[in-house]
Design an enzyme around this catalytic site. Structure first.
Site, PDB file in Angstrom:
ATOM      1  N   LYS A  91      -5.314   7.596   1.745  1.00 37.84           N
ATOM      2  CA  LYS A  91      -4.768   7.093   0.990  1.00 37.84           C
ATOM      3  C   LYS A  91      -5.146   5.629   0.725  1.00 37.84           C
ATOM      4  O   LYS A  91      -5.451   5.446  -0.585  1.00 37.84           O
ATOM      5  CB  LYS A  91      -3.132   6.940   1.305  1.00 37.84           C
ATOM      6  CG  LYS A  91      -2.311   6.162   0.152  1.00 37.84           C
ATOM      7  CD  LYS A  91      -2.414   6.850  -1.175  1.00 37.84           C
ATOM      8  CE  LYS A  91      -1.866   5.864  -2.021  1.00 37.84           C
ATOM      9  NZ  LYS A  91      -0.601   6.093  -2.728  1.00 37.84           N
TER      10      LYS A  91
ATOM     11  N   CYS B  89       0.415  -0.560  -5.947  1.00 38.03           N
ATOM     12  CA  CYS B  89      -0.242   0.309  -4.982  1.00 38.03           C
ATOM     13  C   CYS B  89      -1.637  -0.705  -4.910  1.00 38.03           C
ATOM     14  O   CYS B  89      -2.081  -0.877  -3.928  1.00 38.03           O
ATOM     15  CB  CYS B  89      -0.400   1.530  -5.622  1.00 38.03           C
ATOM     16  SG  CYS B  89       1.155   2.508  -5.753  1.00 38.03           S
TER      17      CYS B  89
END
Ligand code: SAJ
Length: 413
Positions: free
Chosen positions: A213, A267
């Site tokens: 991720k 993010c």
């Protein structure tokens, strides 16, 4: 096949709420847990507290059917999916306190056979920490770090990877990386995701899933940094960067991203730091990309100030304060930072056009900033700064805009 009669989603934000709603739409009972009473009340009345296309429709349907309910108190479930924030602290190290709190909240209701999934983007090692916190709170149960495949509770990391604005589609269609703390954990996690994911579920271990991720978002950050650096070089060399990128992208193996006012969101502007803080000596390029992208808002701010300076009474319209197009999310938004710094500099009057919000954020408290419509801005402002490429701004008549002094950080005009 494992049965999941009841799933608990912990954290009803941009990831948790859509996840809860999609699972509930498959006919599974979902209980959403959140510390925010007002969000819980909003959801239980069939409404949503965040903007995401079509989410309101799905939430209303599943709440009306009784498949989704929200609460502030942990309840028993077959699986718990943790989707809480993982911001970074002042030293850029990840703040795992929300995960720790989530662990403490669900631990008392855990039962043998339960599955706990960490969906929050996390630094390498966070899933193991989560399992340790759970084990500390429940010495009567066994966990995979000591009992492996025989553990009473299975724990896995399955990082969310949906794109804001396309969440409902991507939740279903994207492939998922599933990193169990044992083979049994991975298998059980897959059977949960298979209930609503059409994409492939790819098995690995928890640490690799965590790193996957972080890698995805760092890859994008580095590529946006390349575009942002190019834009600054092009300004110096008097070249239109948008034309340049278009031309270079006609090469079959070149695909440059878009320059902008900086990288925002919770993010991409955050996750690369988790890699940097785990391997500070080695992560040179990843750190440099963060620095290039973080410098871009200041560069755009100076451009706006210089442009406005030619007027006796500068009236500057900032088009957009969200972190990207067509959403209301203001977290880590470079557009918001630029607008704030502009108002603080007291160079002139600052107007904001942001079609996705009804009131200005708290960050602007005490500053002289007005929220106006596009029409009001076109009437009142002499200087325009395009900070977000919202669809509404693309409809502005370019002939009218050509009459203004314009800094177009997104290249829409
Ligand atoms: N941006 C540019 N130029 C571009 C693309 C983006 O300046 O060419 C800027 C945007 O304006 C925004 C920021 O980058 O400020 C991030 O936007 P984004 O659309 O690239 O990504 P996010 O943050 O909305 O979502 C990302 C996605 N990750 C990847 O595409 C690798 C998403 O799939 C993740 O699930 C999400 O982060 C997350 O939650 O981690």
């Amino acid at each position: 096949m494992v049965q999941f009669n009841r799933v608990s989603v912990v954290g009803l934000g941009y990831i948790g709420l859509p996840t809860a709603a999609v699972i509930a739409s498959r006919g599974i009972n979902v209980v959403g847990l959140d510390v925010n009473q007002s969000a819980v009340d909003t959801i239980n009345s069939g409404n949503v507290h965040i903007v995401e296309p079509d989410l309101d429709i799905v939430v209303r349907a599943v709440v009306t059917d009784g498949k989704l309910k929200a609460t502030t108190q942990a309840e028993k479930a077959d699986a718990f999916m943790i989707a809480v924030p993982t911001p970074f602290k002042d030293d850029y190290k990840a703040d795992l306190s929300y995960i720790e709190s989530a662990a403490k909240v669900i631990a008392p209701v855990l039962e043998k056979g339960n599955l706990v999934i960490l969906e929050s983007t996390s630094p390498v090692g966070a899933t193991e920490k989560l399992a340790d916190w759970l084990a500390e709170a429940r010495p009567d149960l066994t966990f995979p770090q000591t009992a492996g495949n025989e553990a009473d509770i299975n724990v896995a990391h399955c990082p969310e990877r949906v794109l804001p604005g396309y969440v409902l589609r991507e939740l279903v269609e994207n492939d998922r990386v599933i990193g169990g703390m044992s083979d049994a954990c991975s298998e059980k996690a897959i059977s949960l995701y298979k209930l609503f994911v059409k994409g492939e579920c790819l098995i690995t271990n928890a640490r690799t899933a965590e790193m996957a991720k972080l890698t995805e978002n760092s890859f994008r950050d580095v590529n946006i940094a390349f575009a942002n650096e190019l834009s600054v070089i092009c300004d110096k060399l008097d070249i239109n960067v948008w034309e340049l990128v278009k031309l270079a992208n006609r090469h079959p193996r070149v695909n440059i991203l878009n320059p902008g006012p900086g990288v925002g969101g919770h993010c991409i502007a955050v996750d690369p730091w988790f890699i940097v803080s785990s391997a500070p000596e080695e992560a040179k390029l990843i750190r440099q990309a963060r620095e290039v992208n973080d410098a871009k808002p200041h560069y755009i701010l100076n451009q706006i100030k210089q442009a406005a300076d030619q007027f006796k009474k500068p009236v500057i319209a900032c088009l957009g304060i969200a972190f990207k197009a067509d959403i209301d999310d203001l977290r880590e938004s470079p557009a918001l930072d630029i607008t704030k710094m502009l108002a603080e500099s007291e160079i002139g009057e600052v107007l904001v056009v942001e079609p996705n919000i009804d009131e200005l954020p708290k960050a602007f408290d005490g500053l002289n900033i007005k929220l106006v419509s596009i029409e009001e801005a076109m009437d009142a402002a002499n200087t325009f700064a395009v900070l977000v490429d919202h669809k509404e701004f693309k409809e502005i008549d370019p002939v009218e805009m050509a009459k203004k002094v314009l800094i177009d950080s997104r290249g829409i005009f």
